[in-house]
Design a protein around this motif. Structure first.
Motif, PDB file in Angstrom:
ATOM      1  N   ILE A   1      78.408  95.694  89.941  1.00  0.00           N
ATOM      2  CA  ILE A   1      77.678  95.857  88.672  1.00  0.00           C
ATOM      3  C   ILE A   1      76.172  95.768  88.908  1.00  0.00           C
ATOM      4  O   ILE A   1      75.405  96.585  88.391  1.00  0.00           O
ATOM      5  CB  ILE A   1      78.159  94.814  87.639  1.00  0.00           C
ATOM      6  CG1 ILE A   1      79.585  95.139  87.199  1.00  0.00           C
ATOM      7  CG2 ILE A   1      77.217  94.757  86.438  1.00  0.00           C
ATOM      8  CD1 ILE A   1      80.263  94.045  86.398  1.00  0.00           C
ATOM      9  N   ALA A   2      75.738  94.796  89.691  1.00  0.00           N
ATOM     10  CA  ALA A   2      74.307  94.635  89.972  1.00  0.00           C
ATOM     11  C   ALA A   2      73.770  95.824  90.766  1.00  0.00           C
ATOM     12  O   ALA A   2      72.695  96.359  90.442  1.00  0.00           O
ATOM     13  CB  ALA A   2      74.055  93.336  90.724  1.00  0.00           C
ATOM     14  N   LEU A   3      74.495  96.237  91.779  1.00  0.00           N
ATOM     15  CA  LEU A   3      74.031  97.362  92.592  1.00  0.00           C
ATOM     16  C   LEU A   3      74.018  98.655  91.782  1.00  0.00           C
ATOM     17  O   LEU A   3      73.107  99.476  91.923  1.00  0.00           O
ATOM     18  CB  LEU A   3      74.886  97.499  93.844  1.00  0.00           C
ATOM     19  CG  LEU A   3      74.735  96.347  94.839  1.00  0.00           C
ATOM     20  CD1 LEU A   3      75.818  96.414  95.908  1.00  0.00           C
ATOM     21  CD2 LEU A   3      73.354  96.354  95.467  1.00  0.00           C
ATOM     22  N   ALA A   4      75.009  98.836  90.909  1.00  0.00           N
ATOM     23  CA  ALA A   4      75.041 100.029  90.056  1.00  0.00           C
ATOM     24  C   ALA A   4      73.851 100.027  89.099  1.00  0.00           C
ATOM     25  O   ALA A   4      73.263 101.083  88.829  1.00  0.00           O
ATOM     26  CB  ALA A   4      76.357 100.084  89.284  1.00  0.00           C
ATOM     27  N   ALA A   5      73.497  98.854  88.599  1.00  0.00           N
ATOM     28  CA  ALA A   5      72.353  98.765  87.693  1.00  0.00           C
ATOM     29  C   ALA A   5      71.061  99.176  88.391  1.00  0.00           C
ATOM     30  O   ALA A   5      70.191  99.803  87.786  1.00  0.00           O
ATOM     31  CB  ALA A   5      72.229  97.343  87.142  1.00  0.00           C
ATOM     32  N   LEU A   6      70.950  98.849  89.653  1.00  0.00           N
ATOM     33  CA  LEU A   6      69.741  99.197  90.417  1.00  0.00           C
ATOM     34  C   LEU A   6      69.776 100.615  90.978  1.00  0.00           C
ATOM     35  O   LEU A   6      68.757 101.105  91.475  1.00  0.00           O
ATOM     36  CB  LEU A   6      69.554  98.198  91.565  1.00  0.00           C
ATOM     37  CG  LEU A   6      69.230  96.772  91.143  1.00  0.00           C
ATOM     38  CD1 LEU A   6      69.287  95.840  92.350  1.00  0.00           C
ATOM     39  CD2 LEU A   6      67.879  96.698  90.458  1.00  0.00           C
TER      40      LEU A   6
ATOM     41  N   THR B   1      68.654  96.741  79.075  1.00  0.00           N
ATOM     42  CA  THR B   1      69.953  96.215  78.646  1.00  0.00           C
ATOM     43  C   THR B   1      70.950  96.254  79.795  1.00  0.00           C
ATOM     44  O   THR B   1      71.684  95.293  80.027  1.00  0.00           O
ATOM     45  CB  THR B   1      70.481  97.009  77.435  1.00  0.00           C
ATOM     46  OG1 THR B   1      69.567  96.840  76.341  1.00  0.00           O
ATOM     47  CG2 THR B   1      71.865  96.547  77.027  1.00  0.00           C
ATOM     48  N   ILE B   2      70.955  97.340  80.539  1.00  0.00           N
ATOM     49  CA  ILE B   2      71.864  97.465  81.684  1.00  0.00           C
ATOM     50  C   ILE B   2      71.520  96.429  82.750  1.00  0.00           C
ATOM     51  O   ILE B   2      72.402  95.771  83.303  1.00  0.00           O
ATOM     52  CB  ILE B   2      71.819  98.905  82.246  1.00  0.00           C
ATOM     53  CG1 ILE B   2      72.443  99.866  81.234  1.00  0.00           C
ATOM     54  CG2 ILE B   2      72.525  98.993  83.604  1.00  0.00           C
ATOM     55  CD1 ILE B   2      72.202 101.331  81.524  1.00  0.00           C
ATOM     56  N   LEU B   3      70.226  96.266  83.029  1.00  0.00           N
ATOM     57  CA  LEU B   3      69.809  95.264  84.012  1.00  0.00           C
ATOM     58  C   LEU B   3      70.146  93.852  83.534  1.00  0.00           C
ATOM     59  O   LEU B   3      70.538  92.999  84.327  1.00  0.00           O
ATOM     60  CB  LEU B   3      68.308  95.394  84.292  1.00  0.00           C
ATOM     61  CG  LEU B   3      67.889  96.625  85.091  1.00  0.00           C
ATOM     62  CD1 LEU B   3      66.379  96.817  85.030  1.00  0.00           C
ATOM     63  CD2 LEU B   3      68.369  96.529  86.524  1.00  0.00           C
ATOM     64  N   SER B   4      70.011  93.606  82.237  1.00  0.00           N
ATOM     65  CA  SER B   4      70.354  92.295  81.676  1.00  0.00           C
ATOM     66  C   SER B   4      71.843  92.007  81.800  1.00  0.00           C
ATOM     67  O   SER B   4      72.239  90.901  82.173  1.00  0.00           O
ATOM     68  CB  SER B   4      69.937  92.220  80.202  1.00  0.00           C
ATOM     69  OG  SER B   4      68.546  92.227  80.084  1.00  0.00           O
ATOM     70  N   ARG B   5      72.675  92.990  81.476  1.00  0.00           N
ATOM     71  CA  ARG B   5      74.129  92.815  81.584  1.00  0.00           C
ATOM     72  C   ARG B   5      74.549  92.545  83.022  1.00  0.00           C
ATOM     73  O   ARG B   5      75.530  91.847  83.260  1.00  0.00           O
ATOM     74  CB  ARG B   5      74.859  94.041  81.044  1.00  0.00           C
ATOM     75  CG  ARG B   5      74.831  94.134  79.550  1.00  0.00           C
ATOM     76  CD  ARG B   5      75.652  95.284  79.046  1.00  0.00           C
ATOM     77  NE  ARG B   5      75.481  95.433  77.613  1.00  0.00           N
ATOM     78  CZ  ARG B   5      75.458  96.597  76.983  1.00  0.00           C
ATOM     79  NH1 ARG B   5      75.620  97.720  77.661  1.00  0.00           N
ATOM     80  NH2 ARG B   5      75.290  96.642  75.692  1.00  0.00           N
ATOM     81  N   ALA B   6      73.794  93.088  83.960  1.00  0.00           N
ATOM     82  CA  ALA B   6      74.085  92.855  85.379  1.00  0.00           C
ATOM     83  C   ALA B   6      73.559  91.496  85.839  1.00  0.00           C
ATOM     84  O   ALA B   6      73.803  91.087  86.973  1.00  0.00           O
ATOM     85  CB  ALA B   6      73.472  93.976  86.224  1.00  0.00           C
ATOM     86  N   GLY B   7      72.819  90.818  84.970  1.00  0.00           N
ATOM     87  CA  GLY B   7      72.289  89.504  85.311  1.00  0.00           C
ATOM     88  C   GLY B   7      70.992  89.536  86.098  1.00  0.00           C
ATOM     89  O   GLY B   7      70.515  88.508  86.548  1.00  0.00           O
ATOM     90  N   LEU B   8      70.402  90.711  86.248  1.00  0.00           N
ATOM     91  CA  LEU B   8      69.197  90.844  87.068  1.00  0.00           C
ATOM     92  C   LEU B   8      67.905  90.634  86.286  1.00  0.00           C
ATOM     93  O   LEU B   8      66.834  90.499  86.888  1.00  0.00           O
ATOM     94  CB  LEU B   8      69.178  92.228  87.733  1.00  0.00           C
ATOM     95  CG  LEU B   8      70.306  92.469  88.719  1.00  0.00           C
ATOM     96  CD1 LEU B   8      70.348  93.941  89.135  1.00  0.00           C
ATOM     97  CD2 LEU B   8      70.154  91.568  89.936  1.00  0.00           C
TER      98      LEU B   8
END
Length: 121
Positions: A8-13, A54-61
């Protein structure tokens, strides 16, 4: 860190605007930056940037905190560290010489602060 969290984190980035936003937030640590200012810096419409954040937030980044009428965003460096460590944890397979060049390159770009620099901060 679980595989799913890392994905999830890598996909967000893995999108140019989100990667640029995250890198810009890192540069503005620890104070963070208001959403409107970040949109202007990145030359991205505010509503588009909001979706990316929002996507970065959902990923916790990324974290957000309201300050009167604006929202200040900050990079969640602790979560990013978990992702980086997840990727590197088994990189050498018991052979540290494989990871040595990577560790050396990180040491060059991010030298530790001296005692004088820490006392000034």
């Amino acid at each position: 860190m679980e595989d799913e969290q890392a994905v999830i984190a890598l996909a967000a980035l893995a999108q140019p605007t989100r990667l640029q936003a995250f890198r810009t937030l890192v540069k503005h640590e620890p104070a963070g930056i208001a959403a409107g200012d970040l949109a202007r810096l990145l030359e991205v419409p505010q509503n588009t940037l909001s979706s990316h954040l929002t996507i970065l937030s959902r990923a916790g980044l990324v974290t957000a905190q309201r300050h009167s009428r604006s929202i200040v965003y900050r990079a969640n460096l602790a979560e990013f560290q978990k992702v980086a460590l997840f990727l590197l944890q088994d990189c050498c397979g018991g052979r540290p010489e494989i990871c040595a060049p990577l560790i050396e390159s990180l040491a060059r770009c991010c030298p530790p602060k001296t005692k004088k620099e820490k006392s000034r901060a």
